[in-house]
Design a protein around this motif. Structure first.
Motif, PDB file in Angstrom:
ATOM      1  N   PHE A  49       5.740   0.001  -1.984  1.00  0.00           N
ATOM      2  CA  PHE A  49       5.190   1.352  -2.111  1.00  0.00           C
ATOM      3  C   PHE A  49       6.089   2.208  -2.998  1.00  0.00           C
ATOM      4  CE2 PHE A  49       3.372   0.040   2.037  1.00  0.00           C
ATOM      5  CZ  PHE A  49       2.027   0.187   1.723  1.00  0.00           C
ATOM      6  N   PRO A  50       5.938   2.111  -4.321  1.00  0.00           N
ATOM      7  CA  PRO A  50       6.706   3.017  -5.193  1.00  0.00           C
ATOM      8  C   PRO A  50       6.248   4.457  -5.017  1.00  0.00           C
ATOM      9  CG  PRO A  50       5.128   1.733  -6.461  1.00  0.00           C
ATOM     10  CD  PRO A  50       5.089   1.185  -5.078  1.00  0.00           C
ATOM     11  N   VAL A  54       3.571  -4.413  -6.682  1.00  0.00           N
ATOM     12  CA  VAL A  54       3.702  -3.001  -7.075  1.00  0.00           C
ATOM     13  C   VAL A  54       2.405  -2.446  -7.656  1.00  0.00           C
ATOM     14  CG1 VAL A  54       6.188  -3.159  -7.489  1.00  0.00           C
ATOM     15  CG2 VAL A  54       4.602  -3.521  -9.393  1.00  0.00           C
ATOM     16  N   ARG A  55       1.393  -3.283  -7.816  1.00  0.00           N
ATOM     17  CA  ARG A  55       0.124  -2.784  -8.332  1.00  0.00           C
ATOM     18  C   ARG A  55      -0.514  -1.812  -7.327  1.00  0.00           C
ATOM     19  NH1 ARG A  55      -1.997  -8.825 -10.091  1.00  0.00           N
ATOM     20  NH2 ARG A  55      -0.578  -9.090 -11.868  1.00  0.00           N
ATOM     21  N   PRO A  56      -1.240  -0.826  -7.800  1.00  0.00           N
ATOM     22  CA  PRO A  56      -1.898   0.133  -6.891  1.00  0.00           C
ATOM     23  C   PRO A  56      -3.155  -0.472  -6.277  1.00  0.00           C
ATOM     24  CG  PRO A  56      -2.361   0.709  -9.168  1.00  0.00           C
ATOM     25  CD  PRO A  56      -1.382  -0.429  -9.220  1.00  0.00           C
ATOM     26  N   ASP A  57      -2.967  -1.534  -5.504  1.00  0.00           N
ATOM     27  CA  ASP A  57      -4.051  -2.307  -4.918  1.00  0.00           C
ATOM     28  C   ASP A  57      -3.994  -2.153  -3.403  1.00  0.00           C
ATOM     29  OD1 ASP A  57      -5.834  -4.195  -4.007  1.00  0.00           O
ATOM     30  OD2 ASP A  57      -4.704  -5.929  -4.728  1.00  0.00           O
ATOM     31  N   PHE A  58      -4.860  -1.326  -2.849  1.00  0.00           N
ATOM     32  CA  PHE A  58      -4.798  -1.022  -1.416  1.00  0.00           C
ATOM     33  C   PHE A  58      -5.066  -2.260  -0.566  1.00  0.00           C
ATOM     34  CE2 PHE A  58      -6.763   0.449   2.578  1.00  0.00           C
ATOM     35  CZ  PHE A  58      -5.688   1.165   3.089  1.00  0.00           C
ATOM     36  N   ALA A  59      -6.029  -3.057  -0.944  1.00  0.00           N
ATOM     37  CA  ALA A  59      -6.342  -4.257  -0.164  1.00  0.00           C
ATOM     38  C   ALA A  59      -5.159  -5.223  -0.140  1.00  0.00           C
ATOM     39  CB  ALA A  59      -7.581  -4.939  -0.742  1.00  0.00           C
ATOM     40  N   GLY A  60      -4.541  -5.415  -1.291  1.00  0.00           N
ATOM     41  CA  GLY A  60      -3.387  -6.309  -1.353  1.00  0.00           C
ATOM     42  C   GLY A  60      -2.229  -5.793  -0.525  1.00  0.00           C
ATOM     43  N   ASN A  85       2.671  -3.346 -14.450  1.00  0.00           N
ATOM     44  CA  ASN A  85       1.865  -3.661 -13.268  1.00  0.00           C
ATOM     45  C   ASN A  85       1.758  -2.478 -12.322  1.00  0.00           C
ATOM     46  OD1 ASN A  85       1.032  -6.765 -12.607  1.00  0.00           O
ATOM     47  ND2 ASN A  85       2.700  -6.685 -14.094  1.00  0.00           N
ATOM     48  N   ARG A  86       2.797  -1.672 -12.255  1.00  0.00           N
ATOM     49  CA  ARG A  86       2.783  -0.534 -11.325  1.00  0.00           C
ATOM     50  C   ARG A  86       1.650   0.428 -11.646  1.00  0.00           C
ATOM     51  NH1 ARG A  86       8.106   2.865  -9.556  1.00  0.00           N
ATOM     52  NH2 ARG A  86       8.740   0.725  -9.150  1.00  0.00           N
ATOM     53  N   TYR A  87       1.271   0.488 -12.925  1.00  0.00           N
ATOM     54  CA  TYR A  87       0.219   1.423 -13.341  1.00  0.00           C
ATOM     55  C   TYR A  87      -1.036   0.707 -13.834  1.00  0.00           C
ATOM     56  CZ  TYR A  87       3.807   4.970 -12.917  1.00  0.00           C
ATOM     57  OH  TYR A  87       4.784   5.798 -12.414  1.00  0.00           O
ATOM     58  N   TYR A 137       0.408   4.666   0.525  1.00  0.00           N
ATOM     59  CA  TYR A 137       1.290   4.449   1.673  1.00  0.00           C
ATOM     60  C   TYR A 137       0.840   5.281   2.868  1.00  0.00           C
ATOM     61  CZ  TYR A 137       5.253   4.718   4.786  1.00  0.00           C
ATOM     62  OH  TYR A 137       6.032   4.685   5.914  1.00  0.00           O
ATOM     63  N   GLU A 138       0.476   6.532   2.626  1.00  0.00           N
ATOM     64  CA  GLU A 138       0.079   7.394   3.745  1.00  0.00           C
ATOM     65  C   GLU A 138      -1.116   6.822   4.501  1.00  0.00           C
ATOM     66  OE1 GLU A 138       0.827  11.422   4.623  1.00  0.00           O
ATOM     67  OE2 GLU A 138       0.599  11.905   2.498  1.00  0.00           O
ATOM     68  N   ARG A 139      -1.984   6.108   3.817  1.00  0.00           N
ATOM     69  CA  ARG A 139      -3.139   5.501   4.492  1.00  0.00           C
ATOM     70  C   ARG A 139      -2.716   4.375   5.433  1.00  0.00           C
ATOM     71  NH1 ARG A 139      -7.114   4.097  -0.377  1.00  0.00           N
ATOM     72  NH2 ARG A 139      -8.351   3.190   1.354  1.00  0.00           N
ATOM     73  N   LEU A 140      -1.535   3.811   5.206  1.00  0.00           N
ATOM     74  CA  LEU A 140      -1.046   2.701   6.033  1.00  0.00           C
ATOM     75  C   LEU A 140       0.161   3.083   6.880  1.00  0.00           C
ATOM     76  CD1 LEU A 140      -1.346  -0.120   3.343  1.00  0.00           C
ATOM     77  CD2 LEU A 140      -2.634  -0.012   5.486  1.00  0.00           C
ATOM     78  N   GLN A 141       0.636   4.317   6.732  1.00  0.00           N
ATOM     79  CA  GLN A 141       1.876   4.714   7.394  1.00  0.00           C
ATOM     80  C   GLN A 141       1.808   4.536   8.907  1.00  0.00           C
ATOM     81  OE1 GLN A 141       2.981   8.916   7.332  1.00  0.00           O
ATOM     82  NE2 GLN A 141       5.127   8.371   6.997  1.00  0.00           N
TER      83      GLN A 141
END
Length: 876
Positions: A789-790, A755-761, A725-727, A797-801
């Protein structure tokens, strides 16, 4: 000068109480806040003594609250003119009687106040009928509802200041009391407390349990556990043992192992202290949703289910960790429970001594030959890391209130403290140390003590003046670094010198009792040829005994790990290790040498590539499970640095792939060693990231690829599917649903999704963390914060930091301290970039007025991000 009239008043009250004089106490009204200050505790201990509690509770399967009746009997100081406060956190007072007379309760939300005109000199009685909520955050009386069976399990957790969440009390360490308990609870429940029940009566659909009073104990080690726990019993030893766990996990627990370790631990500790185990019976309860590893409740120790229960059985390393924890909590029965700190500034000694005694028990009582290696890799390394942070502090420090007490459960209190206790044992001599401890325990049994009491007994037993040792080690922060210089002429040592560098935080030059080791290479083995026991004191110390000895190819200044010091390996030593590290015959030394090399990576004085080169050349020859596990951990740490590099450089990708391939080789290195293979497989899964590696993970999950001897238990299968799921690898969603059908663990499924790379989630989840509801379980939300944020998704993460940093203000205002600390330490992280460092610098400046624990968490995160950036710039 005294800083306030209130402080002067408190000290005068204490002096009068000590002298036996009557007191006329006056004090400033207690503010309506959730903490208890040290001054308030001192004032109350001058008012009250000889406390006895009788607690009656009614527990049910339905409802969010429970009801209780507390009767408190105590002696009040003569001529008391001050109100008396009773701690009680956010419950409801249904009725209040003082000395048989009903009075109106002066109660808001954290304590109730009894006016002095309702009290009398001598014996008093307060009766309180109340209602209180069950906890969902693990503190107070926590309620867990099993999602599969619907069964309800209760357990208490009170340290440092949470007994008053379950019952009204004088909730401070130095007001010890007897507890008489009776509980009405559902018929199918087990009830466990500090004494064993002496009577159980039928009460319709319930049973009425009665627990007699035992020895005087402090509130934070009293306990109650209730629910349909599975129970194992063992009466083969000197004391009856019981083990409890949820029925749902009972099949995964090796009760015989627990009992064997417990029997041997109690036997050893009795012999060491020369005092019989004080509490008659010994219960251990394994519970879910627990906030720490374990807790030393008197005769009813609580353990973390997640930490100590495994569907696939415990590995050697996990068994050693469990043994260490069992022995640690058993040691507390004497040191902590029988003899108790006077106030929370004594927490470090309580925990440090138990940690030291646990390793001693493992070594001498359980016969675990690599116990001191475990001590180094677990406790000392934790202490070293903590002591090099910006938040380092002296071991002994003021604790003005219980909120500060919650913030000092750290690597200084446990790791460094335990290492310094071990150094103290070496400094005074092991036999003198043991005799001093015996004298201390016997002199203060059932009482409360300070650091001065402890040091005085060791000084008396050893005949040594420990004033300087106490000042340098306990009142000065930081870890010192040492290194050696050996000069040789004609194959003989002409001069040997140990140099000591002070830590920047305190500049203290300490005394160290160390062992300098000379090592020789013979027939592919590096072994100790000579050693010199030295007491170093000052910036440099010449070792006279070494002069004229054969010049060694390798020298180590902390052989046998006697000192709490960092060892700086010079280029000649590093060059020798690059060729010969696996040839050292001493496992403990190999562990330390690998740690010293990794320290050079962390300090940006050795490249990751050079470290991995040493690891790749030496790993195959390493036979120790412990050392291999350590190296797997370093491989993962190197992988994390590489993944944070922010570089698309082909060399970085190649190094990451090399680690992935390297870990896969270890999975297949020795199929006959099940534990090693299992450890290697877990290590491979957490570095799998290329299509090649992820396909291996997928095939293991589907069964197309079988790893001999390693069972694919549900916990392993969840790890596999979460990695996919992470990838977003191939059919990850379908495999997640398949896994959920096999094992409907909602939390594991949620982790797979977050852990999915889903920005909206992730944005939705971050908003939920900021605007969290108390109805959500703290244990679940903390786990989600850890994994959302793995490292491979730091760009997201930086977009939400900045939003996460901004949210801390709202979290600090609206949430409890445990949630606040989880948010600050797990969700606010660094991204190993210049922009991230700048944002964290601004956050540290902005949030200076937050609680110390939150502010310190930000400072540590900033320091970690600065270090990551430094390592990144050094390597890439």
């Amino acid at each position: 000068m005294f800083k306030s009239i209130q402080a002067l008043s408190a000290i005068l009250v204490s002096l009068l109480a000590i002298s036996g004089c009557t007191t006329t106490t006056t004090m400033t009204p207690r503010p309506q806040i959730s903490q208890l200050t040290e001054q308030q505790a001192k004032q109350r201990s001058a008012q009250v003594q000889s406390v006895d509690y009788r607690l009656s509770l009614k527990l049910a399967k339905q409802g969010d609250n429970f009801s209780g009746q507390m009767t408190m009997n105590f002696e009040l100081a003569a001529n008391n003119q001050a109100p008396l406060s009773v701690d009680f956190h956010q419950g409801t007072i249904d009725s209040l009687k003082v000395n048989g007379k009903t009075i109106a309760s002066d109660y808001q939300q954290y304590f109730l106040t009894i006016a002095p005109e309702h009290l009398k000199p001598g014996r008093n009685q307060i009766e309180i009928a109340y209602t209180a909520p069950y906890a969902s955050n693990g503190i107070g009386l926590h309620r867990y509802i099993d999602k599969e069976s619907g069964d309800i399990y209760l357990y208490s957790d009170f340290q440092p200041y949470n007994a008053n969440r379950m019952f009204p009390s004088f909730d401070q360490p130095n007001l010890k009391a007897t507890f008489t308990l009776d509980v009405i609870a559902p018929n199918d429940w087990q009830l466990i407390s500090t004494t064993k029940e002496h009577k159980i009566e039928d009460a319709g659909d319930n049973k009425h349990w009665f627990f007699p009073a035992g020895k005087r104990i402090t509130t934070y080690v009293f306990s109650l556990h209730a629910g349909p726990y599975h129970v194992w019993q063992d009466n083969s030893g000197k004391y009856p043992l019981r083990l409890f766990a949820r029925k749902e996990v009972a099949k995964d627990i090796d009760a015989e192992f627990w009992f064997e370790v417990t029997h041997k631990s109690l036997d050893f500790l009795e012999r060491y202290f020369d005092i019989d185990y004080p509490y008659g019976k010994y219960d251990q309860i394994i519970v879910p949703d627990y906030n720490s590893g374990a807790m030393e409740n008197v005769a009813a120790v609580t353990f973390n289910e997640e930490a100590f229960v495994s569907q696939s059985g415990l590995t050697k390393g996990e068994k050693d960790e469990l043994s260490d924890t069992i022995a640690h909590e058993a040691a507390h029965m004497w040191f902590g429970n029988l003899v108790t700190m006077d106030w929370w500034n004594g927490l470090w000694l309580n925990e440090s001594f138990a940690s030291y005694m646990a390793i001693l028990t493992m070594d001498e009582g359980l016969g675990i030959k690599d116990a001191w290696t475990t001590f180094n890799s677990n406790f000392k390394s934790w202490g070293y890391r903590s002591d090099q942070r910006v938040t380092t502090h002296p071991i002994e420090l003021p604790v003005p209130n219980t909120d500060v007490a919650t913030s000092i459960f750290d690597g200084i209190t446990y790791g460094k403290g335990a290492a310094v206790v071990a150094q103290l044992s070496q400094f005074v001599g092991k036999e003198a140390f043991k005799q001093g401890i015996r004298n201390y325990m016997k002199k203060y049994a059932q009482g409360n003590t300070t650091l001065d009491d402890f040091i005085a007994e060791l000084a008396s037993a050893s005949g040594k003046d420990l004033s300087r040792w106490t000042r340098d080690w306990l009142y000065a922060a930081g870890v010192n670094t040492i290194y050696t210089n050996i000069e040789c002429e004609n194959g003989k040592v002409s001069k040997a010198t140990i140099y000591q560098q002070p830590d920047n935080s305190s500049g203290t030059i300490r005394q160290h009792k160390l062992r300098l080791g000379f090592y020789q290479l013979n027939e592919d083995k590096v072994s100790l040829s000579q050693h010199f026991d030295v007491l170093i004191d000052g910036p440099s110390n010449d070792i006279a005994g070494a002069k004229g000895q054969a010049c060694p190819p390798f020298v180590y200044a902390n052989t046998d790990d006697l000192g709490y010091v960092k060892v700086d390996l010079k280029p000649q030593s590093v060059a020798f290790l690059q060729q010969n590290l696996s040839k050292f015959t001493d496992e403990q030394l190999r562990t330390m040498l690998w740690q010293d090399l990794w320290e050079k990576v962390e300090k940006a004085s050795m490249t990751i590539e050079d470290f991995l080169s040493v690891l790749n050349s030496q790993y195959a020859q390493e036979q120790s499970f412990n050392v291999r596990s350590l190296l797997n951990g370093f491989s993962y740490s190197a992988f994390r640095y590489l993944s944070k590099s922010g570089s698309s450089d082909a060399q970085v990708a190649e190094r990451m792939q090399q680690i992935e391939r390297f870990m896969w080789q270890q999975v297949n290195l020795d199929p006959s060693d099940v534990e090693r293979q299992k450890d290697a497989l877990y290590s491979f899964v957490i570095v799998a990231h290329t299509p090649w590696g992820l396909e291996k993970v997928r095939q293991i999950f589907t069964g197309d690829l079988t790893i001999e001897q390693v069972p694919t238990t549900p916990d392993m299968r969840w790890s596999l599917v979460q990695r996919l799921n992470r990838y977003n690898y191939k059919d990850y969603q379908a495999l997640t649903q398949q896994m959920f059908a096999e094992d409907d663990d909602e939390q594991e499924k949620t982790l797979a999704e977050i852990v999915r790379p889903d920005f909206a989630g992730k944005t939705t989840l971050v908003n939920r963390f900021i605007h969290q509801s108390d109805a959500e379980k703290l244990s679940i939300m903390r786990t989600q914060m850890r994994w959302i944020f793995p490292d491979s998704q730091l760009a997201l993460y930086e977009r939400l930091q900045q939003q996460i940093i901004d949210g801390l203000a709202q979290v600090a205002e609206n949430s409890g301290y445990l949630y606040q600390n989880a948010y600050a330490s797990r969700l606010i992280k660094g991204a190993c970039s210049e922009q991230s460092v700048k944002r964290l610098e601004q956050a540290v400046e902005r949030y200076r007025d937050l609680t110390p624990s939150l502010y310190d968490s930000l400072r540590v995160t900033l320091q970690s991000d600065q270090k990551c950036l430094k390592v990144r710039q050094f390597n890439f």
